[in-house]
Design a protein around this motif. Structure first.
Motif, PDB file in Angstrom:
ATOM      1  N   VAL A  32       0.834 -45.382   8.841  1.00  0.00           N
ATOM      2  CA  VAL A  32       0.751 -44.798  10.180  1.00  0.00           C
ATOM      3  C   VAL A  32       0.522 -43.287  10.118  1.00  0.00           C
ATOM      4  CG1 VAL A  32       3.234 -44.366  10.472  1.00  0.00           C
ATOM      5  CG2 VAL A  32       1.799 -44.825  12.476  1.00  0.00           C
ATOM      6  N   THR A  33       0.982 -42.645   9.046  1.00  0.00           N
ATOM      7  CA  THR A  33       0.793 -41.199   8.938  1.00  0.00           C
ATOM      8  C   THR A  33      -0.686 -40.843   8.788  1.00  0.00           C
ATOM      9  OG1 THR A  33       1.200 -41.319   6.541  1.00  0.00           O
ATOM     10  CG2 THR A  33       3.078 -40.792   7.951  1.00  0.00           C
ATOM     11  N   GLU A  34      -1.515 -41.822   8.397  1.00  0.00           N
ATOM     12  CA  GLU A  34      -2.958 -41.584   8.302  1.00  0.00           C
ATOM     13  C   GLU A  34      -3.561 -41.333   9.687  1.00  0.00           C
ATOM     14  OE1 GLU A  34      -4.331 -45.136   6.462  1.00  0.00           O
ATOM     15  OE2 GLU A  34      -3.208 -44.798   4.603  1.00  0.00           O
ATOM     16  N   ALA A  35      -2.853 -41.786  10.717  1.00  0.00           N
ATOM     17  CA  ALA A  35      -3.338 -41.592  12.089  1.00  0.00           C
ATOM     18  C   ALA A  35      -2.843 -40.289  12.706  1.00  0.00           C
ATOM     19  CB  ALA A  35      -2.906 -42.774  12.965  1.00  0.00           C
ATOM     20  N   PHE A  36      -1.939 -39.601  12.011  1.00  0.00           N
ATOM     21  CA  PHE A  36      -1.401 -38.355  12.533  1.00  0.00           C
ATOM     22  C   PHE A  36      -2.464 -37.257  12.489  1.00  0.00           C
ATOM     23  CE2 PHE A  36       3.314 -39.290  11.266  1.00  0.00           C
ATOM     24  CZ  PHE A  36       3.311 -40.360  12.133  1.00  0.00           C
ATOM     25  N   SER A  37      -2.445 -36.409  13.501  1.00  0.00           N
ATOM     26  CA  SER A  37      -3.338 -35.253  13.531  1.00  0.00           C
ATOM     27  C   SER A  37      -2.613 -34.089  14.185  1.00  0.00           C
ATOM     28  CB  SER A  37      -4.621 -35.558  14.309  1.00  0.00           C
ATOM     29  OG  SER A  37      -5.400 -34.380  14.489  1.00  0.00           O
ATOM     30  N   PHE A  38      -2.582 -32.958  13.490  1.00  0.00           N
ATOM     31  CA  PHE A  38      -1.918 -31.784  14.057  1.00  0.00           C
ATOM     32  C   PHE A  38      -2.760 -31.134  15.144  1.00  0.00           C
ATOM     33  CE2 PHE A  38       0.010 -32.153   9.797  1.00  0.00           C
ATOM     34  CZ  PHE A  38       1.321 -32.298  10.192  1.00  0.00           C
ATOM     35  N   LYS A  39      -3.980 -31.625  15.315  1.00  0.00           N
ATOM     36  CA  LYS A  39      -4.810 -31.162  16.427  1.00  0.00           C
ATOM     37  C   LYS A  39      -4.538 -31.971  17.688  1.00  0.00           C
ATOM     38  CE  LYS A  39      -8.575 -29.590  13.431  1.00  0.00           C
ATOM     39  NZ  LYS A  39     -10.020 -29.729  13.083  1.00  0.00           N
ATOM     40  N   ASN A  40      -3.788 -33.073  17.499  1.00  0.00           N
ATOM     41  CA  ASN A  40      -3.438 -33.928  18.637  1.00  0.00           C
ATOM     42  C   ASN A  40      -2.035 -34.491  18.420  1.00  0.00           C
ATOM     43  OD1 ASN A  40      -3.578 -35.533  20.962  1.00  0.00           O
ATOM     44  ND2 ASN A  40      -4.483 -37.244  19.838  1.00  0.00           N
ATOM     45  N   VAL A  41      -1.048 -33.626  18.549  1.00  0.00           N
ATOM     46  CA  VAL A  41       0.341 -34.016  18.337  1.00  0.00           C
ATOM     47  C   VAL A  41       0.836 -34.804  19.549  1.00  0.00           C
ATOM     48  CG1 VAL A  41       2.694 -33.212  17.978  1.00  0.00           C
ATOM     49  CG2 VAL A  41       0.782 -32.054  16.855  1.00  0.00           C
ATOM     50  N   THR A  42       1.238 -36.048  19.313  1.00  0.00           N
ATOM     51  CA  THR A  42       1.689 -36.926  20.396  1.00  0.00           C
ATOM     52  C   THR A  42       3.196 -37.154  20.317  1.00  0.00           C
ATOM     53  OG1 THR A  42       1.390 -38.959  19.107  1.00  0.00           O
ATOM     54  CG2 THR A  42      -0.545 -38.105  20.291  1.00  0.00           C
ATOM     55  N   GLY A  43       3.726 -37.729  21.379  1.00  0.00           N
ATOM     56  CA  GLY A  43       5.143 -38.064  21.393  1.00  0.00           C
ATOM     57  C   GLY A  43       5.492 -39.066  20.314  1.00  0.00           C
ATOM     58  N   ASN A  44       4.624 -40.051  20.077  1.00  0.00           N
ATOM     59  CA  ASN A  44       4.867 -41.052  19.039  1.00  0.00           C
ATOM     60  C   ASN A  44       4.863 -40.424  17.652  1.00  0.00           C
ATOM     61  OD1 ASN A  44       5.188 -43.157  20.802  1.00  0.00           O
ATOM     62  ND2 ASN A  44       3.134 -44.009  20.535  1.00  0.00           N
ATOM     63  N   MET A  45       3.990 -39.455  17.464  1.00  0.00           N
ATOM     64  CA  MET A  45       3.930 -38.767  16.174  1.00  0.00           C
ATOM     65  C   MET A  45       5.233 -38.027  15.896  1.00  0.00           C
ATOM     66  SD  MET A  45       1.130 -35.929  14.992  1.00  0.00           S
ATOM     67  CE  MET A  45       1.414 -34.835  13.599  1.00  0.00           C
ATOM     68  N   ILE A  46       5.726 -37.296  16.882  1.00  0.00           N
ATOM     69  CA  ILE A  46       6.991 -36.574  16.709  1.00  0.00           C
ATOM     70  C   ILE A  46       8.145 -37.553  16.518  1.00  0.00           C
ATOM     71  CG2 ILE A  46       8.658 -35.074  17.866  1.00  0.00           C
ATOM     72  CD1 ILE A  46       6.304 -33.629  19.152  1.00  0.00           C
ATOM     73  N   PHE A  47       8.145 -38.635  17.320  1.00  0.00           N
ATOM     74  CA  PHE A  47       9.199 -39.641  17.173  1.00  0.00           C
ATOM     75  C   PHE A  47       9.236 -40.184  15.751  1.00  0.00           C
ATOM     76  CE2 PHE A  47       9.998 -44.207  16.820  1.00  0.00           C
ATOM     77  CZ  PHE A  47      11.353 -44.239  17.145  1.00  0.00           C
ATOM     78  N   THR A 223       9.703 -27.302  13.213  1.00  0.00           N
ATOM     79  CA  THR A 223       9.158 -25.976  12.917  1.00  0.00           C
ATOM     80  C   THR A 223       7.880 -26.070  12.095  1.00  0.00           C
ATOM     81  OG1 THR A 223      11.353 -24.952  12.968  1.00  0.00           O
ATOM     82  CG2 THR A 223       9.615 -23.756  11.799  1.00  0.00           C
ATOM     83  N   ILE A 224       7.879 -26.950  11.101  1.00  0.00           N
ATOM     84  CA  ILE A 224       6.685 -27.096  10.261  1.00  0.00           C
ATOM     85  C   ILE A 224       5.547 -27.721  11.062  1.00  0.00           C
ATOM     86  CG2 ILE A 224       5.734 -28.217   8.203  1.00  0.00           C
ATOM     87  CD1 ILE A 224       8.456 -27.909   6.887  1.00  0.00           C
ATOM     88  N   ILE A 225       5.864 -28.670  11.942  1.00  0.00           N
ATOM     89  CA  ILE A 225       4.815 -29.230  12.817  1.00  0.00           C
ATOM     90  C   ILE A 225       4.207 -28.126  13.665  1.00  0.00           C
ATOM     91  CG2 ILE A 225       4.394 -30.725  14.809  1.00  0.00           C
ATOM     92  CD1 ILE A 225       6.429 -32.680  13.666  1.00  0.00           C
ATOM     93  N   ASN A 226       5.047 -27.274  14.225  1.00  0.00           N
ATOM     94  CA  ASN A 226       4.547 -26.165  15.040  1.00  0.00           C
ATOM     95  C   ASN A 226       3.697 -25.205  14.208  1.00  0.00           C
ATOM     96  OD1 ASN A 226       4.718 -24.536  17.658  1.00  0.00           O
ATOM     97  ND2 ASN A 226       5.484 -23.052  16.176  1.00  0.00           N
ATOM     98  N   ASP A 227       4.134 -24.950  12.968  1.00  0.00           N
ATOM     99  CA  ASP A 227       3.364 -24.066  12.089  1.00  0.00           C
ATOM    100  C   ASP A 227       2.005 -24.676  11.744  1.00  0.00           C
ATOM    101  OD1 ASP A 227       5.400 -22.249  12.144  1.00  0.00           O
ATOM    102  OD2 ASP A 227       6.222 -22.775  10.176  1.00  0.00           O
ATOM    103  N   HIS A 228       1.957 -26.005  11.636  1.00  0.00           N
ATOM    104  CA  HIS A 228       0.679 -26.678  11.408  1.00  0.00           C
ATOM    105  C   HIS A 228      -0.245 -26.471  12.613  1.00  0.00           C
ATOM    106  CE1 HIS A 228       0.460 -28.983   7.665  1.00  0.00           C
ATOM    107  NE2 HIS A 228       1.780 -29.110   7.734  1.00  0.00           N
ATOM    108  N   ILE A 229       0.324 -26.604  13.804  1.00  0.00           N
ATOM    109  CA  ILE A 229      -0.472 -26.433  15.024  1.00  0.00           C
ATOM    110  C   ILE A 229      -1.068 -25.030  15.074  1.00  0.00           C
ATOM    111  CG2 ILE A 229      -0.358 -26.348  17.543  1.00  0.00           C
ATOM    112  CD1 ILE A 229       1.832 -28.499  17.393  1.00  0.00           C
ATOM    113  N   GLU A 230      -0.277 -24.056  14.629  1.00  0.00           N
ATOM    114  CA  GLU A 230      -0.734 -22.677  14.646  1.00  0.00           C
ATOM    115  C   GLU A 230      -1.557 -22.309  13.411  1.00  0.00           C
ATOM    116  OE1 GLU A 230       2.570 -20.119  15.326  1.00  0.00           O
ATOM    117  OE2 GLU A 230       3.084 -21.024  17.262  1.00  0.00           O
ATOM    118  N   GLY A 231      -1.666 -23.267  12.472  1.00  0.00           N
ATOM    119  CA  GLY A 231      -2.492 -23.049  11.291  1.00  0.00           C
ATOM    120  C   GLY A 231      -1.923 -22.090  10.270  1.00  0.00           C
ATOM    121  N   ILE A 232      -0.593 -22.010  10.179  1.00  0.00           N
ATOM    122  CA  ILE A 232       0.011 -21.040   9.252  1.00  0.00           C
ATOM    123  C   ILE A 232       0.751 -21.698   8.089  1.00  0.00           C
ATOM    124  CG2 ILE A 232       0.201 -19.253  11.017  1.00  0.00           C
ATOM    125  CD1 ILE A 232       3.117 -19.970  11.375  1.00  0.00           C
TER     126      ILE A 232
END
Length: 342
Positions: A32-47, A223-232
């Motif tokens: 399922v992690t293959e479907a994850f995208s930090f360009k499209n963070v969803t509620g299911n992904m965070i869950f 925090t790391i998810i947020n850092d991914h979103i910001e590209g850092i």
């Protein structure tokens, strides 16, 4: 004389930990992690990140239990044989079953590696390494017997610096070694038995620290998810908990163990009976690559349900169902095979 019933607080902890480990496997083994995208963070992904992070810390929990009880227990060949027989039974049994069902192809080399699993996987997999750890317990106990409290603390300090601090602080260095780390956690469990810290000596203090550790784990992931979103960053959101030796995971294991250790739980035959099959539950649902593919990808199709609004509920139901089915299967093995044999 009536047989003394085992208290149920630690047994409840075993069940709690196994549910978390199954949840972890649901996330990391299903694809399922293959479907994850930090360009499209969803509620299911965070869950799923928060739902499945705890598998490795809970492996530490099982090792803490072993260290806590075995540091003052006598090694028995019977228990070693029970562990070995259970491992071989499930590894070989499922290998043959999967070959008969056409889910995998029989090969001499893979069959040999299955039969002698504890030799081939003793440096990479929990069940096999746990077997070798148990064989070492009488020697580890003799080492502890010769140490003062101060020397014991120094030993743990060196081991934790090597395995945990270095690998947590320096993201390009990983000092993890399966058996070496298991021995380290065994020593931690023994220390908690012999020299329990005052900060962890009741359910209130250890419970609050356990909650703080859990929140710290969640905060690190978010925090790391947020850092991914910001590209850092390029770190995995599981970085601080992704292996058994990472700092936050270790803290969660120690504090949660102490919480359940001091938790007042009435003796329950149901809890104790279910807990007796915990190792079997791990061996069944985590049997190997073929089981992982069939269970998580083909049968339950977690990845295929990724965008479903009911995925959180579906995931919880799957975890509970797997636990109950595997428990039932292992109880049958215990009554039909293990009890007559031992």
């Amino acid at each position: 004389m009536a047989k003394k019933l085992r208290s149920s607080n630690i047994e409840l902890y075993r069940i709690f930990m196994m549910l978390i480990i199954i949840a972890h496997h649901l996330v990391v083994n299903s694809g399922v992690t293959e479907a994850f995208s930090f360009k499209n963070v969803t509620g299911n992904m965070i869950f799923l990140y928060l739902f499945g992070f705890g598998g490795k810390p809970m492996i530490d929990g099982f090792l803490l239990i072993t260290g806590f009880f075995s540091i003052k227990s006598k090694f028995t060949v019977e228990k070693a044989l029970k562990v070995l027989a259970e491992i071989v039974f499930y590894k070989v049994g499922f290998y043959i079953l999967f070959c008969l069902l056409g889910l995998q192809t029989f090969e001499i080399q893979s069959f040999k590696e299955t039969v002698f699993y504890v030799f081939y996987a003793g440096h990479t997999a929990f069940p096999a390494t746990y077997f070798w750890l148990y064989l070492l317990t009488p020697f580890l106990n003799k080492l502890v017997d010769g140490l003062s409290k101060k020397n014991y603390q120094c030993l743990l300090g060196v081991l934790l610096m090597y395995f945990t601090i270095i690998s947590t602080v320096i993201d390009t260095v990983d000092t993890f070694n399966e058996l070496g780390w298991y021995i380290t956690v065994y020593f931690i469990g023994g220390y908690l038995r012999l020299y329990e810290p005052k900060i962890l000596n009741n359910s209130v203090k250890s419970g609050l620290l356990s909650l703080a550790s859990l929140l710290a784990c969640y905060a690190s992931i978010l925090t790391i998810i947020n850092d991914h979103i910001e590209g850092i960053t390029k770190l995995s959101p599981f970085y601080y908990v992704q292996n058994a030796h990472k700092l936050l995971g270790v803290l969660l294991a120690i504090t949660s163990f102490q919480f359940f250790r001091h938790l007042k739980v009435p003796t329950s035959r149901i809890i104790n009976t279910m807990a007796s099959s915990i190792f079997g539950v791990l061996l069944i649902h985590g049997n190997g690559a073929t089981m992982r593919k069939w269970l998580w990808r083909d049968f339950l199709d977690i990845k295929g349900h990724y965008e479903w609004e009911w995925l959180p509920l579906y995931s919880i139901v799957c975890v509970i169902a797997i636990f109950l089915v595997c428990t039932a299967l292992d109880l049958i093995r215990i009554h039909l095979l293990e009890k007559p044999a031992f």
